[in-house]
Write a protein that holds these residues in place. Structure first.
Motif, PDB file in Angstrom:
ATOM      1  N   SER A 172       0.844  -1.210   0.000  1.00  0.00           N
ATOM      2  CA  SER A 172       0.000   0.000   0.000  1.00  0.00           C
ATOM      3  C   SER A 172       0.873   1.252   0.000  1.00  0.00           C
ATOM      4  O   SER A 172       0.600   2.232   0.695  1.00  0.00           O
ATOM      5  CB  SER A 172      -0.947   0.007   1.205  1.00  0.00           C
ATOM      6  N   ARG A 173       1.928   1.217  -0.789  1.00  0.00           N
ATOM      7  CA  ARG A 173       2.940   2.283  -0.756  1.00  0.00           C
ATOM      8  C   ARG A 173       2.371   3.630  -1.189  1.00  0.00           C
ATOM      9  O   ARG A 173       1.676   3.741  -2.190  1.00  0.00           O
ATOM     10  CB  ARG A 173       4.118   1.902  -1.652  1.00  0.00           C
ATOM     11  N   HIS A 174       2.694   4.643  -0.405  1.00  0.00           N
ATOM     12  CA  HIS A 174       2.337   6.027  -0.724  1.00  0.00           C
ATOM     13  C   HIS A 174       3.632   6.820  -0.854  1.00  0.00           C
ATOM     14  O   HIS A 174       4.560   6.658  -0.055  1.00  0.00           O
ATOM     15  CB  HIS A 174       1.463   6.625   0.381  1.00  0.00           C
ATOM     16  N   ILE A 175       3.703   7.666  -1.870  1.00  0.00           N
ATOM     17  CA  ILE A 175       4.917   8.433  -2.138  1.00  0.00           C
ATOM     18  C   ILE A 175       4.614   9.920  -2.014  1.00  0.00           C
ATOM     19  O   ILE A 175       3.612  10.409  -2.538  1.00  0.00           O
ATOM     20  CB  ILE A 175       5.462   8.134  -3.548  1.00  0.00           C
ATOM     21  N   GLU A 176       5.490  10.613  -1.319  1.00  0.00           N
ATOM     22  CA  GLU A 176       5.318  12.051  -1.154  1.00  0.00           C
ATOM     23  C   GLU A 176       6.679  12.725  -1.237  1.00  0.00           C
ATOM     24  O   GLU A 176       7.689  12.172  -0.784  1.00  0.00           O
ATOM     25  CB  GLU A 176       4.662  12.351   0.195  1.00  0.00           C
ATOM     26  N   THR A 177       6.710  13.899  -1.825  1.00  0.00           N
ATOM     27  CA  THR A 177       7.955  14.664  -1.879  1.00  0.00           C
ATOM     28  C   THR A 177       7.888  15.811  -0.886  1.00  0.00           C
ATOM     29  O   THR A 177       6.815  16.330  -0.570  1.00  0.00           O
ATOM     30  CB  THR A 177       8.214  15.224  -3.287  1.00  0.00           C
ATOM     31  N   TYR A 178       9.054  16.181  -0.403  1.00  0.00           N
ATOM     32  CA  TYR A 178       9.157  17.253   0.581  1.00  0.00           C
ATOM     33  C   TYR A 178      10.266  18.186   0.137  1.00  0.00           C
ATOM     34  O   TYR A 178      11.428  17.790   0.038  1.00  0.00           O
ATOM     35  CB  TYR A 178       9.462  16.655   1.956  1.00  0.00           C
ATOM     36  N   LYS A 179       9.908  19.426  -0.183  1.00  0.00           N
ATOM     37  CA  LYS A 179      10.899  20.386  -0.668  1.00  0.00           C
ATOM     38  C   LYS A 179      10.776  21.702   0.094  1.00  0.00           C
ATOM     39  O   LYS A 179      10.035  22.599  -0.299  1.00  0.00           O
ATOM     40  CB  LYS A 179      10.734  20.642  -2.165  1.00  0.00           C
ATOM     41  N   PRO A 180      11.497  21.800   1.207  1.00  0.00           N
ATOM     42  CA  PRO A 180      11.514  23.085   1.910  1.00  0.00           C
ATOM     43  C   PRO A 180      12.255  24.125   1.078  1.00  0.00           C
ATOM     44  O   PRO A 180      13.012  23.784   0.162  1.00  0.00           O
ATOM     45  CB  PRO A 180      12.267  22.762   3.204  1.00  0.00           C
ATOM     46  N   ASN A 181      12.065  25.374   1.405  1.00  0.00           N
ATOM     47  CA  ASN A 181      12.625  26.439   0.568  1.00  0.00           C
ATOM     48  C   ASN A 181      14.140  26.555   0.661  1.00  0.00           C
ATOM     49  O   ASN A 181      14.752  27.283  -0.117  1.00  0.00           O
ATOM     50  CB  ASN A 181      11.986  27.794   0.918  1.00  0.00           C
ATOM     51  N   PHE A 182      14.771  25.831   1.580  1.00  0.00           N
ATOM     52  CA  PHE A 182      16.220  25.960   1.729  1.00  0.00           C
ATOM     53  C   PHE A 182      16.994  24.865   0.990  1.00  0.00           C
ATOM     54  O   PHE A 182      18.204  24.752   1.145  1.00  0.00           O
ATOM     55  CB  PHE A 182      16.616  25.953   3.214  1.00  0.00           C
ATOM     56  N   VAL A 183      16.313  24.014   0.198  1.00  0.00           N
ATOM     57  CA  VAL A 183      17.018  22.957  -0.527  1.00  0.00           C
ATOM     58  C   VAL A 183      16.716  23.051  -2.015  1.00  0.00           C
ATOM     59  O   VAL A 183      15.659  23.545  -2.428  1.00  0.00           O
ATOM     60  CB  VAL A 183      16.634  21.550  -0.011  1.00  0.00           C
ATOM     61  N   ALA A 184      17.671  22.572  -2.822  1.00  0.00           N
ATOM     62  CA  ALA A 184      17.492  22.601  -4.271  1.00  0.00           C
ATOM     63  C   ALA A 184      16.714  21.390  -4.760  1.00  0.00           C
ATOM     64  O   ALA A 184      15.905  21.492  -5.680  1.00  0.00           O
ATOM     65  CB  ALA A 184      18.861  22.660  -4.957  1.00  0.00           C
ATOM     66  N   GLU A 185      16.975  20.213  -4.141  1.00  0.00           N
ATOM     67  CA  GLU A 185      16.309  18.994  -4.561  1.00  0.00           C
ATOM     68  C   GLU A 185      15.417  18.478  -3.433  1.00  0.00           C
ATOM     69  O   GLU A 185      15.814  18.494  -2.269  1.00  0.00           O
ATOM     70  CB  GLU A 185      17.338  17.929  -4.939  1.00  0.00           C
ATOM     71  N   PRO A 186      14.221  18.006  -3.772  1.00  0.00           N
ATOM     72  CA  PRO A 186      13.302  17.548  -2.727  1.00  0.00           C
ATOM     73  C   PRO A 186      13.718  16.213  -2.125  1.00  0.00           C
ATOM     74  O   PRO A 186      14.430  15.422  -2.750  1.00  0.00           O
ATOM     75  CB  PRO A 186      11.973  17.409  -3.472  1.00  0.00           C
TER      76      PRO A 186
END
Length: 505
Positions: free
Chosen positions: A315-329
């Protein structure tokens, strides 16, 4: 101005006692072993062999007999190091990892495209080897040179040294007309260096002559490195911290204060009687050490069956997290694990496990919410501490990531468990369900990618296989699997590039 212009200024020295002090940064012995495997991976090794064994060395009350000396041995088939690289390896503050990464990015070094070295401090070998044993003998072979170096607290104490001396000897190797190995001693950089270094190594290591030392290069193969650590850390009882006798094909972390004699980290909400195996089993830890393993590892003579971490999630769920201080999530992949008692966030940096089973959000509450849910997090924007068992959180980036993981977990738990329970309760209240039929969990149809790694040393690609493909014969790692076994002819070839993993939410 150049530093060489300050020749009259005193230099700082490192006292030999610092070798032991520095090693205490590794609270956990397996973390020290992981550092040495990282070095092998960074040297483009496709294989690492690890074992503990006993050597017979000169000893006895009068010195005329022999006595057993236990050793931890790690050998890889990487690129090896020459004399100058050996000196930097045994010195403090010298790291070539940043230059290695730059060369890789510029296409100047042939390594796996997804491999990024994680070392940067130039301290990993010293702290890790001295954490495991008091003495470390390093034999390394490049295409042109064979080099041996010794980092030994025993030697330094015996001569009452006030600085760290590292004897190093190097030979140019080749073949004669009969195809036999030849070794030509390299000229001294300083007068008498090779002679003195060889005398020290012969007296203070497990090999007592140049011939014995050169004989150890043969098992290495064309290129690679062999590390032999002796005078291993133990307890007042005489037992070693690393127990290789009680469990065949494994090395177990011994804890004389534990009721069952094995080590276990303290974790919040860990049920009594349940243990996390990777805390005390080296074989289990090596299974999860790399998110996408690119190196075959053999432990005590048996291959470690590595796992592609995201292939463990249903039941895999994928999410990205990209705070404003990083170039790559960062990528957060979350799903139900294979064991309800092994749960939390597995946080990786550049493919290497840094923090296993970190409990977040509802997993810290005094109930069963979040149990059985595993997160696989790739957080390259974080900076690991120098022992690579934690993250530097001076700017709160790590805590911010954990907060995001907690939110993702809560949402996943609602979608896959609590929503179903709420619907079941409503149906029951409406009389739609008979007593005793109330559902306690509703899970979506499992979504689990099934991966298997090709065992051909020159390939080692991961292949995704259909849900009905029988992986049982290859489960324990004793039966090899190769690309040509793939049921789809499009993937049944070593030359076919590896299929990319779906990481988009």
């Amino acid at each position: 101005m150049d530093a060489a212009e300050y020749g009259a200024v005193r230099h700082s020295k490192i006292h030999p006692r610092f070798l032991n002090t520095n090693s205490t940064s590794h609270k956990w012995a397996f973390g020290a072993i992981a550092e040495l495997l990282d070095n092998a991976a960074d040297a483009s090794a496709s294989q690492a062999i690890m074992e503990m064994r006993v050597f017979e060395v000169p000893g006895g009350s009068d010195g005329s007999g022999t006595e057993p000396l236990e050793a931890l041995i790690i050998m890889d088939n990487g690129t090896g190091v020459d004399r100058e690289q050996m000196h930097r390896l045994l010195s403090f503050g010298h790291s070539e990892k940043a230059a290695l990464l730059l060369a890789q990015q510029n296409g100047e070094r042939d390594v796996a495209a997804d491999h990024k070295p994680i070392g940067r401090y130039g301290n990993g070998f010293k702290s890790s080897s001295m954490r495991l044993g008091r003495d470390a003998l390093v034999l390394s072979k490049t295409k042109e040179f064979c080099t041996v170096g010794l980092l030994s607290q025993s030697f330094l104490e015996s001569v009452d040294a006030d600085d760290v001396l590292v004897p190093i000897v190097s030979w140019r190797h080749g073949k004669d007309e009969r195809g036999e190995d030849t070794y030509e001693l390299l000229p001294d950089i300083k007068d008498g260096e090779a002679e003195q270094s060889l005398a020290i190594i012969s007296k203070h290591s497990i090999f007592s002559s140049a011939e014995e030392i050169m004989g150890q290069f043969m098992p290495i193969g064309d290129t690679g490195t062999l590390i032999i650590m002796t005078r291993l850390r133990g307890f007042d009882t005489g037992a070693l911290e690393l127990d290789y006798r009680s469990t065949p094909e494994d090395i177990v972390l011994h804890d004389p204060t534990a009721e069952d004699g094995v080590f276990q980290k303290e974790r919040h909400n860990q049920r009594a009687g349940s243990k996390i195996k990777l805390d005390y089993s080296l074989r289990a830890y090596l299974t999860y050490l790399y998110k996408v393993p690119r190196m075959q590892i053999y432990l005590q003579g048996a291959k470690v069956k590595t796992r592609r971490m995201t292939g463990m999630l249903s039941s895999r769920h994928i999410e990205t997290y990209k705070p404003n201080f990083v170039a790559e999530p960062a990528t957060i992949q979350i799903g139900f694990s294979e064991s309800q008692h092994e749960y939390g966030m597995m946080i990786y940096h550049r493919n290497r496990l840094i923090k296993p089973y970190v409990r977040v959000g509802i997993q810290n509450d005094p109930d069963e919410r979040g149990m059985g849910v595993l997160g696989i997090v790739e957080a390259d924007f974080l900076q690991p501490t120098h022992n690579k068992q934690d993250f530097d959180d001076s700017r709160t980036h790590y805590r911010t990531l954990l907060k995001k993981c907690a939110e993702t977990l809560k949402s996943f738990w609602w979608d896959n468990v609590e929503r179903g329970e709420a619907e079941a309760a409503e149906e029951e209240a409406a009389g739609a369900l008979f007593s005793g039929q109330r559902r306690t969990r509703k899970r979506k149809a499992p979504m689990m990618d099934r991966w298997i790694q090709c065992d051909f040393p020159e390939c080692l690609k991961w292949r995704k296989v259909p849900a009905n493909y029988d992986l049982e014969p290859y489960k324990d790692g004793t039966t090899p699997w190769y690309c040509q076994y793939h049921p789809d002819p499009a993937w049944a070839n070593h030359d076919v590039p590896e299929e990319q993993e779906l990481v988009e939410p």
